[in-house]
Design a protein around this motif. Structure first.
Motif, short mmCIF file in Angstrom:
data_model
loop_
_atom_site.label_atom_id
_atom_site.label_comp_id
_atom_site.label_asym_id
_atom_site.label_seq_id
_atom_site.Cartn_x
_atom_site.Cartn_y
_atom_site.Cartn_z
N ASN A 60 -11.02 -4.32 -3.31
CA ASN A 60 -12.36 -4.53 -2.76
C ASN A 60 -13.47 -3.84 -3.54
O ASN A 60 -14.37 -3.24 -2.97
CB ASN A 60 -12.41 -4.07 -1.30
CG ASN A 60 -11.47 -4.83 -0.41
OD1 ASN A 60 -11.32 -6.03 -0.55
ND2 ASN A 60 -10.80 -4.13 0.47
N CYS A 62 -13.08 -1.23 -5.48
CA CYS A 62 -12.57 0.08 -5.89
C CYS A 62 -13.73 1.08 -6.05
O CYS A 62 -13.72 1.91 -6.96
CB CYS A 62 -11.80 -0.07 -7.20
SG CYS A 62 -10.63 1.26 -7.52
N ASP A 67 -11.90 1.62 0.63
CA ASP A 67 -11.16 0.54 -0.04
C ASP A 67 -9.66 0.80 -0.08
O ASP A 67 -8.88 -0.09 -0.42
CB ASP A 67 -11.67 0.35 -1.48
CG ASP A 67 -13.09 -0.20 -1.52
OD1 ASP A 67 -13.53 -0.81 -0.53
OD2 ASP A 67 -13.75 -0.01 -2.56
N ARG A 165 -0.23 -2.23 -3.67
CA ARG A 165 -1.31 -2.39 -2.69
C ARG A 165 -0.70 -2.46 -1.29
O ARG A 165 0.14 -3.31 -1.00
CB ARG A 165 -2.12 -3.66 -2.98
CG ARG A 165 -3.31 -3.83 -2.05
CD ARG A 165 -4.22 -4.95 -2.47
NE ARG A 165 -3.57 -6.24 -2.30
CZ ARG A 165 -4.12 -7.40 -2.67
NH1 ARG A 165 -5.31 -7.41 -3.25
NH2 ARG A 165 -3.48 -8.53 -2.48
N THR A 167 -0.91 -2.61 3.00
CA THR A 167 -1.65 -3.04 4.18
C THR A 167 -0.82 -2.70 5.42
O THR A 167 0.41 -2.65 5.36
CB THR A 167 -1.92 -4.57 4.17
OG1 THR A 167 -0.67 -5.26 3.98
CG2 THR A 167 -2.88 -4.95 3.07
#
Length: 197
Positions: A60, A62, A67, A165, A167
């Protein structure tokens, strides 16, 4: 009374199966590890993807602390330890410990799985502080270290570095769980109904 015991057992089985979901390794058609779902980090479940690109494109922009899923050194270290213990293991899905090259972005002997966690605003240059996991083909313990890196550095040209990454995992009840819960509730209803009769 017997029906009630069975219903309680079914309910407990359903609850336990939801709360202790197994790690699911995500691979492509050639068996390359692309990430994993249901990775337990400090009591919460997360999904992780291994992606090449720049921090700017993948996180997003960074350019803000928000983020990053993990935004402190200790929290991101726990996430990378979970990768080491739960994801980079030899399973039926693949020999991800023995063969680091089976993980996207890694080569046969070395891999930097990089998770940004701190935005550093220096004049004229956006940087991100990263904690990386070095995976060497015969390690007994992982090596962790922090580096400052240009947010525009593209891992696709490096060969042995990839972004991890994270989530938060979104729990989706499986049909089997719903059926078990339904049977349990029906059993409880029937046992209470019979007692009143």
């Amino acid at each position: 009374m017997k029906i009630m015991k069975i219903a309680c057992a079914l309910l407990m089985t359903a609850v336990i199966s939801v709360s202790h979901a197994a790690v699911i390794h995500i691979t492509d058609s050639s068996g390359k590890l692309l990430g994993a779902n249901n990775v337990l980090v400090d009591g919460a479940l997360y999904d992780v993807e291994f992606l090449d690109g720049t921090c700017t494109n993948l996180f997003n922009g960074c350019d803000e602390q928000s983020d990053f899923t993990f935004d402190t050194g200790p929290s991101v270290q726990l996430a990378l330890i979970a990768l080491w213990e739960l994801v980079l293991v030899d399973t039926q899905a693949g020999l991800f410990f023995t063969r680091p090259d089976l993980t996207r972005g890694c080569d046969i002997s070395f891999c930097l799985l990089t998770t940004p966690y701190e935005f550093i605003n220096t004049p004229g240059l956006f940087q991100v502080k990263m904690l990386a996991l070095a995976s060497i083909s015969d390690p007994s313990i992982p090596t962790f270290f922090s580096v400052d890196s240009d947010a525009e550095l593209d891992t696709s040209i490096l060969g042995e570095q990839v972004y991890a990454r994270w989530t938060a995992h979104i729990e989706v009840n499986e049909p089997g769980t719903i059926i078990l819960l339904s049977f349990g509730m029906a059993g409880l209803f029937l046992s209470r109904h019979r007692k009143k009769s």
